[in-house]
Enzyme design. Sequence first.
Site, PDB file in Angstrom:
ATOM      1  N   ALA A  66       0.847  -1.184   0.000  1.00 55.20           N
ATOM      2  CA  ALA A  66       0.000   0.000   0.000  1.00 55.20           C
ATOM      3  C   ALA A  66       0.888   1.241   0.000  1.00 55.20           C
ATOM      4  CB  ALA A  66      -0.909   0.002   1.223  1.00 55.20           C
ATOM      5  N   GLY A 112      -0.536  -5.066   1.045  1.00 55.19           N
ATOM      6  CA  GLY A 112      -1.772  -4.975   0.277  1.00 55.19           C
ATOM      7  C   GLY A 112      -1.697  -5.681  -1.056  1.00 55.19           C
ATOM      8  N   GLU A 115      -2.393  -9.244  -0.265  1.00 53.50           N
ATOM      9  CA  GLU A 115      -3.806  -9.309   0.104  1.00 53.50           C
ATOM     10  C   GLU A 115      -4.704  -9.235  -1.138  1.00 53.50           C
ATOM     11  OE1 GLU A 115      -4.287  -7.442   4.472  1.00 53.50           O
ATOM     12  OE2 GLU A 115      -3.225  -6.140   3.069  1.00 53.50           O
ATOM     13  N   GLU A 135       3.567  -5.899   7.484  1.00 53.25           N
ATOM     14  CA  GLU A 135       2.932  -4.820   8.239  1.00 53.25           C
ATOM     15  C   GLU A 135       3.414  -4.687   9.680  1.00 53.25           C
ATOM     16  OE1 GLU A 135      -0.057  -5.680   4.924  1.00 53.25           O
ATOM     17  OE2 GLU A 135       1.378  -6.792   6.138  1.00 53.25           O
TER      18      GLU A 135
END
Length: 260
Positions: A66, A112, A115, A135
């Site tokens: 991200a 992300g 994910e 993360e």
Amino acid sequence: MTFENILVAVEDNLAKVTINRPKKLNALNKSTIEELHEAFKSLEENKDVKVILLTGSGEKAFVAGADISEFAHFSVEEGGKLAAKGQELLFDFVENLSTPVIAMVNGFALGGGLELAMSCHFRIASDNAKMGLPETSLGVIPGYGGTQRLPQLIGKGKAMELIMTAGMISADEAKSYGLVNYVVPQDELQGLGEKLASKITKNSSVAIGKAIKAVNDGFKDGINGYQSEVQQFGACFGTEDFKEGTTAFLEKRKADFPNK
């Protein structure tokens, strides 16, 4: 469809969505998530599109994570809203599409990015791909479904290890854990994606959509996956695809399924 951060190409029954932010290693920002939502929504509504391939531009990254600069200053409330909105717009949305989505992981798939790949219906990877959820090294946890989908795919123990160590795994390791289905050289990834898509498009899009729902329901709290299967199985009997498929079988010919 014209977008700033993604490319969308449709040919016959196949669509290819490419996240196109190579200078940022295709990192997901708010705008890119919104564009991906619009693209997937439009492709889901396109009766000609039977399979969607998702990848990143360039040779380095699928999605490297991200865009941290967008949320580094967020409050508790803003952080919660970020995760909720992202899951609604993109990650849960992709998982629940009736059109199959294959992630072609062509490099780094971190945070992300992993994910997003996990929200697709299945994944293939190039041999240079690296995957992980880093993360916790930033003082946060995966917020786009990573703590839920990774254990479902590879088991609780290994998922716990990967999340707590914030480590990366190779494409071959990912395959051994069941995270990806195939690993090939990077120049063969597109061809493999198209080959798998071609096999899928020969089958009933209606039946495939119902199978996706039944499989997904088996992982949802409060839903009996077996009962969902019974319902979706029964619903197939009222479709034109069922009539065509069974008639073709009895007539010893290949089925010619209508568009979804």
